[in-house]
Design a protein around this motif. Structure first.
Motif, mmCIF file in Angstrom:
data_model
loop_
_atom_site.group_PDB
_atom_site.id
_atom_site.type_symbol
_atom_site.label_atom_id
_atom_site.label_comp_id
_atom_site.label_asym_id
_atom_site.label_seq_id
_atom_site.Cartn_x
_atom_site.Cartn_y
_atom_site.Cartn_z
ATOM 1 N N UNK A 6 9.146 11.057 2.053
ATOM 2 C CA UNK A 6 8.859 10.527 0.722
ATOM 3 C C UNK A 6 7.527 11.025 0.167
ATOM 4 N N UNK A 7 6.714 11.662 1.014
ATOM 5 C CA UNK A 7 5.440 12.208 0.550
ATOM 6 C C UNK A 7 4.253 11.286 0.747
ATOM 7 N N UNK A 8 4.406 10.256 1.588
ATOM 8 C CA UNK A 8 3.338 9.267 1.786
ATOM 9 C C UNK A 8 2.462 9.652 2.979
ATOM 10 N N UNK A 9 1.618 10.658 2.812
ATOM 11 C CA UNK A 9 0.789 11.163 3.910
ATOM 12 C C UNK A 9 -0.219 10.127 4.395
ATOM 13 N N UNK A 48 0.839 -1.208 0.000
ATOM 14 C CA UNK A 48 0.000 0.000 0.000
ATOM 15 C C UNK A 48 0.869 1.251 0.000
ATOM 16 N N UNK A 49 1.976 1.209 0.736
ATOM 17 C CA UNK A 49 2.895 2.349 0.751
ATOM 18 C C UNK A 49 3.460 2.602 -0.641
ATOM 19 N N UNK A 50 3.899 1.548 -1.319
ATOM 20 C CA UNK A 50 4.474 1.722 -2.654
ATOM 21 C C UNK A 50 3.434 2.225 -3.650
ATOM 22 N N UNK A 51 2.200 1.744 -3.515
ATOM 23 C CA UNK A 51 1.123 2.228 -4.383
ATOM 24 C C UNK A 51 0.920 3.727 -4.192
ATOM 25 N N UNK A 52 0.964 4.163 -2.942
ATOM 26 C CA UNK A 52 0.817 5.600 -2.681
ATOM 27 C C UNK A 52 1.993 6.391 -3.243
ATOM 28 N N UNK A 53 3.203 5.868 -3.076
ATOM 29 C CA UNK A 53 4.390 6.576 -3.571
ATOM 30 C C UNK A 53 4.352 6.749 -5.082
ATOM 31 N N UNK A 54 3.763 5.795 -5.798
ATOM 32 C CA UNK A 54 3.655 5.897 -7.257
ATOM 33 C C UNK A 54 2.731 7.035 -7.680
ATOM 34 N N UNK A 55 1.854 7.453 -6.765
ATOM 35 C CA UNK A 55 0.879 8.499 -7.108
ATOM 36 C C UNK A 55 1.289 9.892 -6.622
ATOM 37 N N UNK A 103 14.184 10.824 -8.775
ATOM 38 C CA UNK A 103 13.457 9.594 -8.485
ATOM 39 C C UNK A 103 13.862 8.472 -9.450
ATOM 40 N N UNK A 104 13.934 8.778 -10.748
ATOM 41 C CA UNK A 104 14.307 7.757 -11.732
ATOM 42 C C UNK A 104 15.748 7.307 -11.525
ATOM 43 N N UNK A 116 14.825 9.576 -2.296
ATOM 44 C CA UNK A 116 14.588 8.494 -1.335
ATOM 45 C C UNK A 116 13.370 7.667 -1.761
ATOM 46 N N UNK A 117 12.369 8.331 -2.330
ATOM 47 C CA UNK A 117 11.183 7.637 -2.839
ATOM 48 C C UNK A 117 11.576 6.631 -3.920
#
Length: 313
Positions: free
Chosen positions: A207-210, A11-18, A30-31, A132-133
């Motif tokens: 990483x921005x994962x609020x 779920x964390x990775x799914x959020x980071x992708x958005x 990031x890339x 870091x993301x």
């Protein structure tokens, strides 16, 4: 609403992708991090490029979009017939320039060389979170305890690298954000990790994962509530066991006196307590003191005297 079919790490990775990028520099950071942590340099017909193995369709779409946005290149998608595994390959006349731009390789007098360390120019105060993301998407995972279960597994977030230099560079990058990870080796890899909920929450915020930060906070609250309840139950159970043990000890002492000298041999106050104890075996000391109309401390004193008399018989 969270997807119950996915674990917390997924779920964390799914959020980071958005998470939305704020400019080209964040995209490149990031890339670069993803390629460094999860990419492979390859060659074909004299050309040098790189390959990426996305963990799922969402990550594949994310990487393709990122590469096209930055370098106007369409990665080649290769699907393994046997394993069903998808690989993205970028190999063309431009791919070396892309690797140089991402800080993965450099040109020198002898040709091309892999850069073991992270390119500092890519990681600034503004792009640190995006970098870091990318590293986490490529090499990270996280586990959290489940609130509804009793588990020995605690909070743990880690990055796993094949390269020691990348691991130490990440530690330095995180220290600049006032995060102090631990570093260890595991077989032939190097692991940068955190073990406390506060550190993990701060890293996810970087990483921005609020949403993930909110979720882990809710898990912690539920866990604390359950732990408090368990402590209360255990305490009550412990008290009940102590009371039962004491009651059995008192009754044995009273029975011994009854079978040897008889209860009439006891002073009247002790005789009254002995009879009340036999008649109210399941009562607590507090309840028994109310029945007798005496204080709990007075009752305890008289019961100790009865036990003492029995032990001397």
């Amino acid at each position: 609403m969270k997807d119950e079919k996915k674990n917390f790490s997924e779920r964390l990775k799914t959020e980071l992708l958005s998470v939305k990028f704020r400019g080209e520099s964040e995209k490149k950071a990031c890339l670069s991090a993803f390629v460094r942590s999860a990419g492979t340099i390859c060659s074909e017909k004299g050309l040098v490029g790189f390959e990426l193995s996305p963990s799922g369709e969402d990550e594949r779409v994310f990487l393709v979009s990122l590469i096209k946005s930055l370098f106007a290149v369409e990665p080649q998608t290769i699907t393994s017939v046997k394993r069903g595994k998808i690989t993205l390959r970028v190999i063309s006349e431009k791919s070396v320039d892309i690797l140089c731009d991402l800080g993965i390789v450099r040109r020198d007098e002898e040709g091309l060389a892999v850069r073991l360390g992270i390119d500092e120019s890519l990681v600034t105060d503004k792009t640190r979170g995006a970098y870091v993301r990318g590293l986490f998407l490529g090499s990270g995972s996280v586990t959290v305890p489940k609130a509804e279960r009793t588990s020995t597994t605690g909070y743990h977030l880690e990055f796993v690298f094949a390269n020691y230099q990348t691991a130490t560079d990440l530690c330095e990058i995180l220290s600049e954000a006032y995060l102090m990870p631990r570093l260890t080796d595991r077989k032939e890899t190097y692991v940068v990790y955190f073990k406390t909920i506060d550190e993990i929450s701060d890293l996810m915020a970087l990483m921005g994962a609020a949403k993930a930060v909110m979720e882990i906070s809710e898990i912690a609250v539920e866990k604390d509530v359950k732990n408090d309840m368990n402590r209360k139950i255990n305490c009550e159970m412990s008290n009940m066991v102590k009371q039962m043990d004491a009651s059995v000890k008192h009754i044995r002492a009273i029975n011994r006196i009854s079978e040897t000298k008889g209860l009439d041999s006891l002073p009247l106050p002790l005789k009254q307590v002995a009879k009340a104890r036999l008649e109210n075996r399941k009562s607590t000391l507090s309840e028994l003191s109310e029945i007798l109309g005496i204080s709990k401390s007075c009752l305890n004193h008289r019961l100790r005297k009865i036990v003492e008399i029995a032990e001397n018989l």
